[in-house]
Motif scaffolding. Structure first.
Motif, PDB file in Angstrom:
ATOM      1  N   SER A   1       1.024  -1.055   0.058  1.00 33.22           N
ATOM      2  CA  SER A   1      -0.050  -0.006  -0.143  1.00 33.22           C
ATOM      3  C   SER A   1       0.802   1.332   0.000  1.00 33.22           C
ATOM      4  O   SER A   1       0.443   2.289  -0.848  1.00 33.22           O
ATOM      5  CB  SER A   1      -0.864   0.059   1.086  1.00 33.22           C
ATOM      6  OG  SER A   1      -1.681  -1.134   1.016  1.00 33.22           O
TER       7      SER A   1
ATOM      8  N   LYS B   1       2.375   1.705  -3.357  1.00 31.27           N
ATOM      9  CA  LYS B   1       1.124   2.254  -4.477  1.00 31.27           C
ATOM     10  C   LYS B   1       1.073   3.725  -4.238  1.00 31.27           C
ATOM     11  O   LYS B   1       0.775   4.495  -5.192  1.00 31.27           O
ATOM     12  CB  LYS B   1       0.193   1.385  -4.114  1.00 31.27           C
ATOM     13  CG  LYS B   1      -1.162   1.908  -5.295  1.00 31.27           C
ATOM     14  CD  LYS B   1      -2.292   1.029  -5.066  1.00 31.27           C
ATOM     15  CE  LYS B   1      -3.410   1.105  -5.999  1.00 31.27           C
ATOM     16  NZ  LYS B   1      -4.322   0.259  -6.043  1.00 31.27           N
ATOM     17  N   PHE B   2       1.117   4.156  -2.875  1.00 31.15           N
ATOM     18  CA  PHE B   2       0.805   5.818  -2.774  1.00 31.15           C
ATOM     19  C   PHE B   2       1.821   6.521  -2.232  1.00 31.15           C
ATOM     20  O   PHE B   2       1.869   7.051  -1.303  1.00 31.15           O
ATOM     21  CB  PHE B   2      -0.495   5.714  -1.838  1.00 31.15           C
ATOM     22  CG  PHE B   2      -1.725   5.010  -2.279  1.00 31.15           C
ATOM     23  CD1 PHE B   2      -2.580   5.535  -2.805  1.00 31.15           C
ATOM     24  CD2 PHE B   2      -2.028   3.918  -1.625  1.00 31.15           C
ATOM     25  CE1 PHE B   2      -3.536   5.046  -3.494  1.00 31.15           C
ATOM     26  CE2 PHE B   2      -3.086   3.300  -1.859  1.00 31.15           C
ATOM     27  CZ  PHE B   2      -4.000   3.619  -2.744  1.00 31.15           C
TER      28      PHE B   2
ATOM     29  N   THR C   1       2.123  10.159  -1.922  1.00 34.92           N
ATOM     30  CA  THR C   1       1.184  11.065  -0.779  1.00 34.92           C
ATOM     31  C   THR C   1       1.348  10.308   0.723  1.00 34.92           C
ATOM     32  O   THR C   1       0.313  10.888   1.385  1.00 34.92           O
ATOM     33  CB  THR C   1      -0.258  11.084  -1.631  1.00 34.92           C
ATOM     34  OG1 THR C   1      -0.561   9.625  -1.545  1.00 34.92           O
ATOM     35  CG2 THR C   1      -0.222  11.882  -2.711  1.00 34.92           C
ATOM     36  N   TRP C   2       2.164   9.460   0.631  1.00 38.84           N
ATOM     37  CA  TRP C   2       2.303   8.814   2.002  1.00 38.84           C
ATOM     38  C   TRP C   2       2.614   9.869   3.107  1.00 38.84           C
ATOM     39  O   TRP C   2       3.626  10.423   2.967  1.00 38.84           O
ATOM     40  CB  TRP C   2       3.151   7.673   1.895  1.00 38.84           C
ATOM     41  CG  TRP C   2       2.546   6.714   3.064  1.00 38.84           C
ATOM     42  CD1 TRP C   2       3.589   6.175   4.305  1.00 38.84           C
ATOM     43  CD2 TRP C   2       1.505   5.628   2.978  1.00 38.84           C
ATOM     44  NE1 TRP C   2       3.004   5.087   4.940  1.00 38.84           N
ATOM     45  CE2 TRP C   2       1.684   4.971   4.361  1.00 38.84           C
ATOM     46  CE3 TRP C   2       0.551   5.573   2.194  1.00 38.84           C
ATOM     47  CZ2 TRP C   2       1.054   3.900   4.531  1.00 38.84           C
ATOM     48  CZ3 TRP C   2      -0.396   4.571   2.468  1.00 38.84           C
ATOM     49  CH2 TRP C   2      -0.214   3.539   3.829  1.00 38.84           C
TER      50      TRP C   2
ATOM     51  N   SER D   1      -3.109   9.926   3.800  1.00 43.51           N
ATOM     52  CA  SER D   1      -3.790   8.738   3.231  1.00 43.51           C
ATOM     53  C   SER D   1      -4.510   8.044   4.422  1.00 43.51           C
ATOM     54  O   SER D   1      -4.038   7.777   5.679  1.00 43.51           O
ATOM     55  CB  SER D   1      -2.793   7.625   2.643  1.00 43.51           C
ATOM     56  OG  SER D   1      -3.314   6.600   2.288  1.00 43.51           O
TER      57      SER D   1
END
Length: 326
Positions: free
Chosen positions: A49, A52-53, A56-57, A256
């Motif tokens: 996860s 994937k992000f 913006t984590w 997130s």
């Protein structure tokens, strides 16, 4: 007739098993192996996860920067590092308890078990304090209709951007806001606690203070969040939908939503293991005081619970590394 074999092993130890270990110890190893696979799955899901992000984590140094009795002091990871040291030190005292058990030294086993229990309680208390700060939040943010989190900053005396709390600029307007519960709406309609400020109060306060800018979730090449210009900030704020204070399973001010979900689930699941370990240690501690293992002339129960405690400590090292440091 076959001869009856009498074993010196206690019934709970199960007698000698494969590789010369008692069956009780083998069962503990099987449990540890299965639990290790469970934690591995959780951490793998977290890693996927985050990858994937990745743009913006949330930045962990900005989220976990509190320290007890030092409000307002930026101490990134200091308290988490202290928690980790305490848990690892409790693993050392457990090793000493096991070693004392091999030497059949009841008093030393009791002392080291007591120290291990104290270390476990301190870790659990520290984790509860960390959860409290994470849930409560410090600065607040707004969430747009698209689900993006917008935070607020302004330039400090050193020329660098510093976070600004909603309470530092939001206005208090004569608005009538009512908490929606099932008793004042439809049976299926209910909402979370109303935030301190409304979107309009944040917007009006932002417009009145031109020194404040909006910071988005997007991370730059310098590993910092993107700060928008005044014009861009006003444009993004026009799309605001919610005021977010702290974190829960639905939304959080740090970024997130998955970040908060993984934090609660992974650290909570590990905390449950630590709590269980402390309870088992307390039971073993009182058995030591009662002389139970002294009568058996075997402290293998201390060794078995020690295996579990070492496993819990090792798992936290991986959680600390992947969740907080990387």
């Amino acid at each position: 007739m076959g001869a009856t074999v009498i074993s010196d092993e206690h019934a709970l130890d199960g007698g000698p098993g494969p590789l010369g270990a008692t069956y009780g110890k083998m069962m503990m190893w099987f449990f540890i192996l299965s639990d290790a696979l469970t934690f591995s799955g959780f951490l793998a899901a977290y890693g996927f996860s985050r990858f994937k992000f990745i743009e913006t984590w949330p930045i962990a140094d900005e989220v976990f920067n509190h320290f007890p009795f030092a409000h307002g002091v930026n101490a990134p990871m200091y308290y988490v590092a202290l928690m980790t040291f305490i848990l690892i030190f409790s693993s050392v005292t457990m090793v000493l308890a096991v070693d004392a058990g091999h030497q059949l030294k009841k008093t030393k086993v009791a002392v080291y078990m007591a120290l291990t229990i104290v270390g476990g309680f301190i870790f659990l208390g520290s984790q509860a304090w960390e959860w409290k700060n994470f849930i409560k939040g410090e600065y607040g943010a707004v969430e747009t209709k698209g689900g993006s989190i917008l935070q607020f900053v302004k330039k400090g005396a050193n020329g660098e951007y510093e976070r600004v709390a909603l309470g530092d600029f939001a206005l208090t307007l004569p608005e009538d806001r009512t908490q929606l519960h099932r008793n004042n709406g439809f049976w299926f309609m209910e909402e979370a606690t109303i935030p301190t400020y409304s979107v309009n109060e944040v917007m009006q306060g932002f417009k009145a203070d031109e020194s404040i800018l909006v910071r988005t979730e997007l991370i730059t090449a310098e590993k910092e969040k993107t700060v928008l210009s005044r014009e861009e900030s006003l444009k993004r704020l026009a799309d605001s939908k919610y005021v977010v204070e702290g974190a829960n399973l639905v939304r959080n001010e740090y970024g997130s939503k998955l970040f908060a979900n993984f934090f609660f689930f992974i650290t909570g699941f590990h905390g449950f293991h630590v709590f269980t370990g402390v309870l088992i240690n307390i039971i073993i501690f009182f058995n030591v005081l009662l002389g139970t293992y002294e009568k058996r002339k075997s402290y293998e129960m201390v060794e078995k619970v020690g295996l579990y405690w070492h496993f819990v400590d090792l798992v936290w090292v991986f959680v600390f590394t992947f969740f907080y440091l990387v």
